[in-house]
Design an enzyme around this catalytic site. Sequence first.
Site, PDB file in Angstrom:
ATOM      1  N   SER A  38       0.872  -1.114   0.027  1.00 43.20           N
ATOM      2  CA  SER A  38       0.143   0.066   0.147  1.00 43.20           C
ATOM      3  C   SER A  38       0.818   1.372  -0.059  1.00 43.20           C
ATOM      4  O   SER A  38       0.354   2.393  -0.231  1.00 43.20           O
ATOM      5  CB  SER A  38      -0.861  -0.122   1.308  1.00 43.20           C
ATOM      6  OG  SER A  38      -0.012   0.113   2.485  1.00 43.20           O
ATOM      7  N   HIS A  65      -3.791  -3.898  -4.794  1.00 43.30           N
ATOM      8  CA  HIS A  65      -3.816  -3.156  -3.287  1.00 43.30           C
ATOM      9  C   HIS A  65      -5.363  -3.571  -2.835  1.00 43.30           C
ATOM     10  O   HIS A  65      -6.184  -2.881  -3.232  1.00 43.30           O
ATOM     11  CB  HIS A  65      -3.403  -1.837  -3.310  1.00 43.30           C
ATOM     12  CG  HIS A  65      -3.617  -1.102  -1.851  1.00 43.30           C
ATOM     13  ND1 HIS A  65      -4.134  -0.075  -1.659  1.00 43.30           N
ATOM     14  CD2 HIS A  65      -3.496  -1.899  -0.781  1.00 43.30           C
ATOM     15  CE1 HIS A  65      -4.077   0.318  -0.278  1.00 43.30           C
ATOM     16  NE2 HIS A  65      -3.914  -0.859   0.061  1.00 43.30           N
ATOM     17  N   GLU A  89      -7.093  -1.349  -5.878  1.00 42.60           N
ATOM     18  CA  GLU A  89      -6.402  -0.487  -6.789  1.00 42.60           C
ATOM     19  C   GLU A  89      -5.276  -1.570  -7.375  1.00 42.60           C
ATOM     20  O   GLU A  89      -4.332  -2.257  -6.975  1.00 42.60           O
ATOM     21  CB  GLU A  89      -5.299   0.296  -5.745  1.00 42.60           C
ATOM     22  CG  GLU A  89      -6.410   1.396  -5.223  1.00 42.60           C
ATOM     23  CD  GLU A  89      -5.654   2.386  -4.414  1.00 42.60           C
ATOM     24  OE1 GLU A  89      -6.186   3.368  -4.170  1.00 42.60           O
ATOM     25  OE2 GLU A  89      -4.476   1.895  -3.370  1.00 42.60           O
ATOM     26  N   ASN A 110      -4.819   6.285  -0.497  1.00 43.17           N
ATOM     27  CA  ASN A 110      -3.925   6.790   0.919  1.00 43.17           C
ATOM     28  C   ASN A 110      -3.371   8.195   0.707  1.00 43.17           C
ATOM     29  O   ASN A 110      -3.151   9.028   1.510  1.00 43.17           O
ATOM     30  CB  ASN A 110      -2.807   5.884   1.168  1.00 43.17           C
ATOM     31  CG  ASN A 110      -3.253   4.586   2.085  1.00 43.17           C
ATOM     32  OD1 ASN A 110      -4.393   4.420   2.238  1.00 43.17           O
ATOM     33  ND2 ASN A 110      -2.210   3.838   2.135  1.00 43.17           N
TER      34      ASN A 110
END
Length: 566
Positions: free
Chosen positions: A399, A420, A432, A470
């Site tokens: 990540s 991800h 992702e 993120n």
Amino acid sequence: MPLVIGVVGLGGLGEGLTKVLLNNGAEVIGVDSDLDVLSRVHHRLGGPQLGLATELIDLKRADLVIEALPEDFHDKKTVLQLLVEQCAPGTVFLTTTSTLSVAKLAIASGAPDRVVGLRYSIPPPYGHHASLITTSMASSEAVHLARQAIRLAGTEIVSLGGRPVEAATALLYACVNRTMNLADEGYATVEDLDNAMKLGCGLKFGPLHLLDLIGLDTVRSALLRLHEITGSDSYIPSPLLDRMVGEGLLGRKTGRGFHRYDDRGEIVPPPRNRAGNGEPREIRKAGVVGAGLMGRGIAEILIVAGVPTTLIARTEEKAAEAADRIRSSLTRLVQKGRMSEQDRQDVLARLTVATSPAALGDADIVIEAVAEDMSVKRGVLQGIDAALKPGAIIATTTSSLSVTDCANVTSRPSDVIGLHFFNPAPVMKLVEIVRTEHTADDVHATAHALVKWLRKTAVDCTDRVGFIVNHVLFPYLNDAIRMLARTDVTVEEIDTAIVTAFHHPMGPFTLLDTIGLDVSLAILETLSAASPTGEPAPAEELRLLVAAGHLGTKTGSGFRLGNKGK
């Protein structure tokens, strides 16, 4: 007699208010200087109870007028002054400002006893909560009529207070500004950016869709105002926002913003080939390396989807524990009526556990899910690479680390891709997909096919720290912590305002506690180290809490949790 309500400014908020007021029996006079806007509103909402006009004088018989203009003090002041001059002496005025002072606008209007604030975060009919902002100058009659109109709009008045809502709005507008910057860079498509944030964070609306609903011009004005107040670069409007407002692409109200909208105001999905040009490789067997929460979750969704899977753990004990955890998870599905006992047995028959990568020799794809430490991943990836047959794919669930760096430690960088998943993998719908410059087209296509097979939603990213979620989420969480130091709003007030006003599943501080303050700090440090500006530098308060052992839910103490053990 039904109330006659005027609405000045038929953008996203004005049109939404007009719609819900009409649906609840009010007579509405909508005023806008743009003939195209009036034509659109007539097409969408036209009926016997709706009157449309270009001049404020047409509001002379209104009992109450709602000013729903973009966030510009001069424009709002000017319109309120004109309304006071041209409307009947007893008319009440509601200003929908989200960041400006209601008291200042009320005084500037010339009739402070008849001006009340109405603060929506999400416009009707999508948003159902608003704050009623009164001043000591407002008459009881004005407040009573304002409440009557708000009830007609199907809106619940929430007592959040002005400052918590302003703080929540500031946090969210900085967050959507970052998302716009990603779109401007071409990092991901608008649809992928919205899907990533919506599914990855459990939001009701993707940030760019939300901008379209509010109105790009309205948000731009609010960002400029926030930048003026705070001086923070977070509020400098994205160049993309400036260009779109300049071109008249203002969102749903004009039929085009970040998304396109049909005549009913619904999003028109763009056609595209999600998986690119490659032909997917066949996946008959899979492997997962890592028996922690993420590894177990991925193994579970693979076997539930019908893919025979080998799960590799460090020790026999860890392997047995992982198998037991997966077995218990499937048993709970049976108990909830989501799976039959026979299906559970069939699913478990597709799971094999082992301790050596040598057991992966017949796998077509192996997903690495070990600790976020490159020194650890390097050895694991090299072990996987040595065990796999030619043509097998390696996927890493990192990540925060570089997928390119992960690919380069193997002998097959063209067969490596990032997948991800989000925790808990059996529940979260988002994946992702991160391709590097080496990733082969058919590997990318296979990743999309697998994610679809697992009944997840894929979004495409290129290889950069933080990917989409993120990169946007953790600066927002960091901003929330920093806000505590510069305002008098509390942790509880900010969390409540975010949940109530913007329909988030939890506020930023509850989310920080849930993720873990140590995990959040590590991610922020990684993002900061990768940024040319060093931002987002983790807030000092976060560092202090982690140093003191207050890590959130797992320790029983954090931003929202009390002392350990409580």
